[in-house]
Design an enzyme around this catalytic site. Sequence first.
Site, PDB file in Angstrom:
ATOM      1  N   LYS A  98      40.228  55.629 -16.702  1.00  0.00           N
ATOM      2  CA  LYS A  98      41.163  55.652 -15.590  1.00  0.00           C
ATOM      3  C   LYS A  98      42.566  55.966 -16.108  1.00  0.00           C
ATOM      4  O   LYS A  98      42.807  55.755 -17.289  1.00  0.00           O
ATOM      5  CB  LYS A  98      41.143  54.329 -14.841  1.00  0.00           C
ATOM      6  CG  LYS A  98      41.644  53.152 -15.677  1.00  0.00           C
ATOM      7  CD  LYS A  98      41.737  51.918 -14.861  1.00  0.00           C
ATOM      8  CE  LYS A  98      43.033  51.840 -14.100  1.00  0.00           C
ATOM      9  NZ  LYS A  98      44.008  50.897 -14.627  1.00  0.00           N
ATOM     10  N   HIS A 155      36.747  48.947 -16.965  1.00  0.00           N
ATOM     11  CA  HIS A 155      36.400  47.994 -18.034  1.00  0.00           C
ATOM     12  C   HIS A 155      36.070  46.598 -17.494  1.00  0.00           C
ATOM     13  O   HIS A 155      35.395  45.820 -18.157  1.00  0.00           O
ATOM     14  CB  HIS A 155      37.477  47.943 -19.129  1.00  0.00           C
ATOM     15  CG  HIS A 155      38.694  47.139 -18.770  1.00  0.00           C
ATOM     16  ND1 HIS A 155      39.691  47.619 -17.958  1.00  0.00           N
ATOM     17  CD2 HIS A 155      39.058  45.888 -19.100  1.00  0.00           C
ATOM     18  CE1 HIS A 155      40.625  46.691 -17.819  1.00  0.00           C
ATOM     19  NE2 HIS A 155      40.260  45.631 -18.503  1.00  0.00           N
ATOM     20  N   LYS A 159      32.974  43.287 -18.591  1.00  0.00           N
ATOM     21  CA  LYS A 159      33.265  41.897 -18.989  1.00  0.00           C
ATOM     22  C   LYS A 159      32.018  41.035 -18.780  1.00  0.00           C
ATOM     23  O   LYS A 159      31.382  41.122 -17.728  1.00  0.00           O
ATOM     24  CB  LYS A 159      34.424  41.332 -18.155  1.00  0.00           C
ATOM     25  CG  LYS A 159      35.776  41.949 -18.500  1.00  0.00           C
ATOM     26  CD  LYS A 159      36.886  41.325 -17.668  1.00  0.00           C
ATOM     27  CE  LYS A 159      38.185  42.088 -17.844  1.00  0.00           C
ATOM     28  NZ  LYS A 159      39.029  41.624 -18.938  1.00  0.00           N
ATOM     29  N   HIS A 200      39.549  47.864 -10.216  1.00  0.00           N
ATOM     30  CA  HIS A 200      38.996  46.571 -10.647  1.00  0.00           C
ATOM     31  C   HIS A 200      38.729  45.617  -9.471  1.00  0.00           C
ATOM     32  O   HIS A 200      37.656  45.046  -9.357  1.00  0.00           O
ATOM     33  CB  HIS A 200      39.932  45.880 -11.638  1.00  0.00           C
ATOM     34  CG  HIS A 200      40.373  46.743 -12.783  1.00  0.00           C
ATOM     35  ND1 HIS A 200      39.513  47.587 -13.435  1.00  0.00           N
ATOM     36  CD2 HIS A 200      41.573  46.889 -13.407  1.00  0.00           C
ATOM     37  CE1 HIS A 200      40.170  48.222 -14.412  1.00  0.00           C
ATOM     38  NE2 HIS A 200      41.417  47.810 -14.406  1.00  0.00           N
ATOM     39  N   LYS A 215      51.647  41.355 -11.962  1.00  0.00           N
ATOM     40  CA  LYS A 215      52.134  41.164 -13.330  1.00  0.00           C
ATOM     41  C   LYS A 215      53.205  40.085 -13.298  1.00  0.00           C
ATOM     42  O   LYS A 215      53.789  39.805 -12.261  1.00  0.00           O
ATOM     43  CB  LYS A 215      52.706  42.479 -13.862  1.00  0.00           C
ATOM     44  CG  LYS A 215      51.630  43.565 -13.995  1.00  0.00           C
ATOM     45  CD  LYS A 215      51.927  44.516 -15.122  1.00  0.00           C
ATOM     46  CE  LYS A 215      50.863  45.587 -15.249  1.00  0.00           C
ATOM     47  NZ  LYS A 215      49.711  45.184 -16.080  1.00  0.00           N
TER      48      LYS A 215
HETATM   49  C1  BG6 Z   1      44.163  47.886 -16.881  1.00  0.00           C
HETATM   50  C2  BG6 Z   1      45.528  48.098 -16.282  1.00  0.00           C
HETATM   51  O1  BG6 Z   1      43.220  48.677 -16.226  1.00  0.00           O
HETATM   52  O2  BG6 Z   1      43.808  46.523 -16.758  1.00  0.00           O
HETATM   53  C3  BG6 Z   1      46.548  47.205 -16.942  1.00  0.00           C
HETATM   54  O3  BG6 Z   1      45.922  49.449 -16.441  1.00  0.00           O
HETATM   55  C4  BG6 Z   1      46.098  45.757 -16.887  1.00  0.00           C
HETATM   56  O4  BG6 Z   1      47.830  47.321 -16.311  1.00  0.00           O
HETATM   57  C5  BG6 Z   1      44.674  45.635 -17.430  1.00  0.00           C
HETATM   58  O5  BG6 Z   1      46.987  45.003 -17.674  1.00  0.00           O
HETATM   59  C6  BG6 Z   1      44.146  44.236 -17.222  1.00  0.00           C
HETATM   60  O6  BG6 Z   1      42.953  44.123 -17.917  1.00  0.00           O
HETATM   61  P1  BG6 Z   1      42.485  42.723 -18.511  1.00  0.00           P
HETATM   62  O7  BG6 Z   1      41.165  43.014 -19.101  1.00  0.00           O
HETATM   63  O8  BG6 Z   1      43.530  42.323 -19.518  1.00  0.00           O
HETATM   64  O9  BG6 Z   1      42.454  41.782 -17.354  1.00  0.00           O
END
Ligand code: BG6
Length: 485
Positions: A142, A172, A176, A234, A334
């Site tokens: 992505k 991703h 998990k 996500h 964030k």
């Molecule tokens: C990514 C985003 O896809 O996911 C990031 O681009 C974000 O901005 C991250 O921080 C969060 O992933 P995780 O696995 O740390 O929750």
Amino acid sequence: MAFDLVFFGGTGDLVWRKLMPALFQAYRHDTLPDNGRIIGVGRDDLTDEQYRQLIQTRFEQVDGAKRPNSEEFARFAQLLCYVRMDLSQPAAYAALAARLAERETDHVVMYLSTAPSLFTTVCEQLAACGLNTPKTRIVLEKPLGHDLASNRAINKAVGQVFKEEQIFRIDHYLGKPSVQNLFAMRFGNALFEPLWRREHIANIQITMAEELGVEKRGGFYETTGALRDMVQNHALQLLCAIAMEPPINAHADAIRDEKLKVLRSLKRWTPETLTQHVVRGQYAAGNVDGKAVPGYLDEAGVNPQSHTETFVALRTEIANWRWAGVPFYIRTGKRMASREAHIEINFRSTPHDIFKNPAGQSNTLVIHLQPKDGLELHLFAQGQSKRNAHTNMLSPVHLDLDFDKRFGSQRVGAYERLLLDVLDGRLNLFVRSDEQEEAWRWVEPILEHWSADTQGPRPYAAGTWGPSAASAMIARDGFCWSEET
Ligand code: BG6
């Protein structure tokens, strides 16, 4: 199984931060197939040996437990090599073709961890060099576009060169362990299924909170924002996992068909719901973990007048028999109060009260995704304390299943899992083009609404749970976010 794994963007952040450590873990766990080569592709003028040294230096910044010692790295480094290429130059692809022609392999994986603006060119050039053979698999990171039209354009260009079953679109979150447990909980157990519907569930809340700010990605984030960065992919994938019907089997398309139906059933936005049911926020200066941190507008690479959202909370519904009328809330941001992702399933209250439940509470199932991975089932019990012995007052208790404790050392990280799946040709945890397009179709009205709205995002202090409007939104339905109970 002999394989060549090519990383386009081979010197980039994602490769050394996530992909190389993940491959090294697989190598350490002896799950990486034998006879593999990992080929970094980049613009820098490096020899194989210099590339290995670069990766070794970068490993020093990787989390200790995932870092190889020098002996381990020396063995792992044998797999690494490098091809210098300017991806925008068609002539450059011959160098890659020559490198790949050095040996026979069962599979070649092309991992595009570059700017998405290069995806189309790379695919076209791979085809022009005859590198799109049936044994090739392509992995797309992505963001796949910034709206429906650009997403479709990428899917179309890639689809002209590769068949859908050769295309691995990464989200991703699906890699998990906690998200796979979510599927296991729903479809490997019969216990919750009868309750998993509108008759028993009052509301569902998906929270994905980060403590970090935009860090060094201000420039990227300015054109992205939380809706595209976290919700379109996500959060909607999590919502699908929660809301989908049981698939007919565990094959990739059976699972993806069901997820697609959920996305198609999401209630369409109206001018009223866009105003009432979506809150966007932007972090201002504040404190995280006792440390003062700057606001978004003071971050490097950010326009001081930016309207980019770093927080989104929204309410939606799924228009089908199982879920009609049940609010689904999604919240991500964030610089929030803590790093945690969880899904809260709030059940309806008892139909007739003979006990006194503490202040309107009812049963809740909390699915912890990170940092904790586990399930918590909140129930009520008759406590024996002297104070409430004669009052019919129940006490909250909970069952706590800690998957980290139970499976700890056997757990496989998200990228490790996903890379092994690509090498194995398993598409279950990857996103199909129609799912992705449907998700864009659903978020696009929000983006359009915001671009016409001059008010901009609501500020929230870093280190908090976002703007108060997010609490007001959920309170209008008579509910509250988990930390407010
Ligand atoms: C990514 C985003 O896809 O996911 C990031 O681009 C974000 O901005 C991250 O921080 C969060 O992933 P995780 O696995 O740390 O929750």
